[in-house]
Design a protein around this motif. Structure first.
Motif, PDB file in Angstrom:
ATOM      1  N   SER A 163       5.192  25.313  22.681  1.00  0.00           N
ATOM      2  CA  SER A 163       3.737  25.281  22.814  1.00  0.00           C
ATOM      3  C   SER A 163       3.144  24.794  21.508  1.00  0.00           C
TER       4      SER A 163
ATOM      5  N   SER B 204       8.195  27.874  19.666  1.00  0.00           N
ATOM      6  CA  SER B 204       9.174  27.530  20.703  1.00  0.00           C
ATOM      7  C   SER B 204      10.038  28.750  21.006  1.00  0.00           C
ATOM      8  N   PHE B 205      10.749  28.682  22.117  1.00  0.00           N
ATOM      9  CA  PHE B 205      11.656  29.749  22.542  1.00  0.00           C
ATOM     10  C   PHE B 205      13.087  29.291  22.306  1.00  0.00           C
TER      11      PHE B 205
ATOM     12  N   LEU C 221       3.140  31.037  24.077  1.00  0.00           N
ATOM     13  CA  LEU C 221       4.314  31.496  24.815  1.00  0.00           C
ATOM     14  C   LEU C 221       4.293  33.019  24.890  1.00  0.00           C
TER      15      LEU C 221
ATOM     16  N   ILE D 116      10.747  34.092  20.497  1.00  0.00           N
ATOM     17  CA  ILE D 116       9.711  33.090  20.277  1.00  0.00           C
ATOM     18  C   ILE D 116       9.539  32.943  18.779  1.00  0.00           C
TER      19      ILE D 116
ATOM     20  N   GLU E 243       6.620  36.413  25.899  1.00  0.00           N
ATOM     21  CA  GLU E 243       7.981  36.872  26.185  1.00  0.00           C
ATOM     22  C   GLU E 243       8.065  37.645  27.495  1.00  0.00           C
TER      23      GLU E 243
ATOM     24  N   GLN F  22      11.653  25.726  25.344  1.00  0.00           N
ATOM     25  CA  GLN F  22      10.257  25.624  25.772  1.00  0.00           C
ATOM     26  C   GLN F  22       9.342  25.779  24.558  1.00  0.00           C
TER      27      GLN F  22
ATOM     28  N   LEU G 164      10.847  32.277  30.391  1.00  0.00           N
ATOM     29  CA  LEU G 164      10.894  31.165  29.451  1.00  0.00           C
ATOM     30  C   LEU G 164      12.246  30.491  29.529  1.00  0.00           C
TER      31      LEU G 164
END
Length: 382
Positions: free
Chosen positions: A232, A267-268, A220, A273, A222, A230, A226
């Motif tokens: 990854s 994750s966000f 992810l 993040i 920034e 969300q 985003l």
């Protein structure tokens, strides 16, 4: 623009024709064609009310009734120092094998060039089928027509650069840097995967220890837009052992074992993040292969496989409990009857049994943990 593209293609074909005309003995064309019939013994053989079909969640041989496999055409140029392979596939099996390719690339199974730097070192550049696992995409090179769970959820193909090194007459080493697994056209994620293989071969067979490590879906960022939640996955690690030996003139034994895990990742949260807590997720399994020749034309082979998914590592493949764990035991008995040298009929009976209830449905559309099925495939190779 179209005229320019056509001109470039014609020039390339003209150049290739010139090279081929110089030494046609270095050019080969090979491939295969296959089709099959499949039927369940204890489940419906038509579309269910929800639009699905009852079949094991393994690749390729999972359609009801008479069904198509694929046409496979391989063109190769094998020079003393350099060469190439262009492997094209058409039909449902081919489409499933190159599922992450789009446009005209969705018929490219392999497309690579190689350079024999010396007798001991070869570099390969492009898209090539995976080095992990026992089974392969082409049915002409498998004994069983249906495929294992480990093959279906291990890699199919890679795009990158690899070096094959002969350490001795029996030992070999392969090292590779590649795009994320099965993304064959380009690198969309900005991360790379490393591959390593140590192999041993003798006159009776061989054993290969394989490793794969890398981030398969990127990080992810920034600086990119985003959305809340969300996520990854982290890096994926897979270790795989493949062996196969002739124990006599009539009997062959093979083994494949694999373990695949992906870290929890990040994750966000709407602001930052953050690294995800928790254990990794993935799958592992082991399969044994026994094949015996009863005559010059007929052989019988048995595959037994145990496959386990942990921490929701795969969705929809096996029945899962509340912790996201589940397993399947599958037994496949196949015959290979060579009508002629390059045309084989493969009758096959398969039983899949899940650890959890209600994954399959029976003829009354009630839940069932097991499925038995029959298949007859025809494979022509050239």
């Amino acid at each position: 623009m179209k005229k320019l593209q056509l001109l470039i293609v014609l020039l390339c074909l003209g150049s290739l024709s010139t090279v081929m005309a110089q030494d046609l003995s270095k050019v080969s064309i090979s491939g295969s064609v296959d089709a099959y019939y499949r039927a369940n013994f204890n489940a419906p053989n038509k579309e269910l009310p929800d639009g699905s079909f009852v079949a094991p969640a393994t690749s390729f041989a999972n359609r009801p009734g008479f069904a198509l496999g694929m046409a496979n055409i391989i063109t190769a140029y094998e020079g003393e120092k350099i060469g190439f392979v262009a492997d094209l596939v058409f039909g449902p099996r081919g489409t499933d094998a190159v599922f992450n390719s789009t446009g005209s690339s969705n018929i490219v199974n392999q497309l690579y060039m190689y350079w024999n730097v010396s007798d001991a070192v070869t570099f390969t550049f492009g898209n090539f089928n995976t080095f992990l696992g026992y089974e392969v995409i082409s049915p002409a090179a498998n004994f069983n027509y249906s495929t294992s769970y480990m093959f279906s959820y291990g890699p199919f193909s890679h795009t990158g650069l690899k070096a094959d090194i002969a350490l001795s007459d029996n030992w070999s080493l392969m090292a590779a840097v590649m795009n994320p697994t099965d993304y064959t056209e380009f690198n969309w994620a900005g991360t790379y995967t490393g591959g390593l293989q140590l192999g041993y071969e003798n006159d009776n067979g061989g054993a290969w220890l394989n490793f794969l490590y890398g981030d398969q879906d990127g990080k992810l960022d920034e600086d990119y837009p985003l959305t809340m939640g969300q996520a990854s996955g982290g890096s994926t690690f897979q270790v795989d052992l493949t062996t196969g030996f002739d124990v006599s003139e009539m009997v062959y034994l093979g083994l494949n074992a694999t373990y695949n895990t992906t870290a929890a990742g990040e994750s966000f949260n709407g602001t930052d993040i953050v690294d995800e807590d928790g254990d990794g997720y993935g799958f592992y399994g082991v399969a044994g292969y026994v094949q015996a020749s009863t005559s010059d034309r007929f052989s019988l082979g048995l595959r037994g496989e145990y496959f386990n998914v942990f921490n929701n590592g795969l969705d929809g493949v096996v029945g899962l409990d509340t912790d996201g764990d589940g397993s399947v035991f599958a037994v496949t008995l196949s015959g290979n009857y060579k009508v002629v040298e390059n045309f084989t009929l493969i009758p096959e009976v398969r039983l899949d049994s899940m650890s959890e209830e209600d994954y399959f449905v029976n003829n009354e559309l009630a839940g069932s943990k097991s499925l038995s099925s029959f298949m007859l495939a025809a494979v022509f190779s050239f």
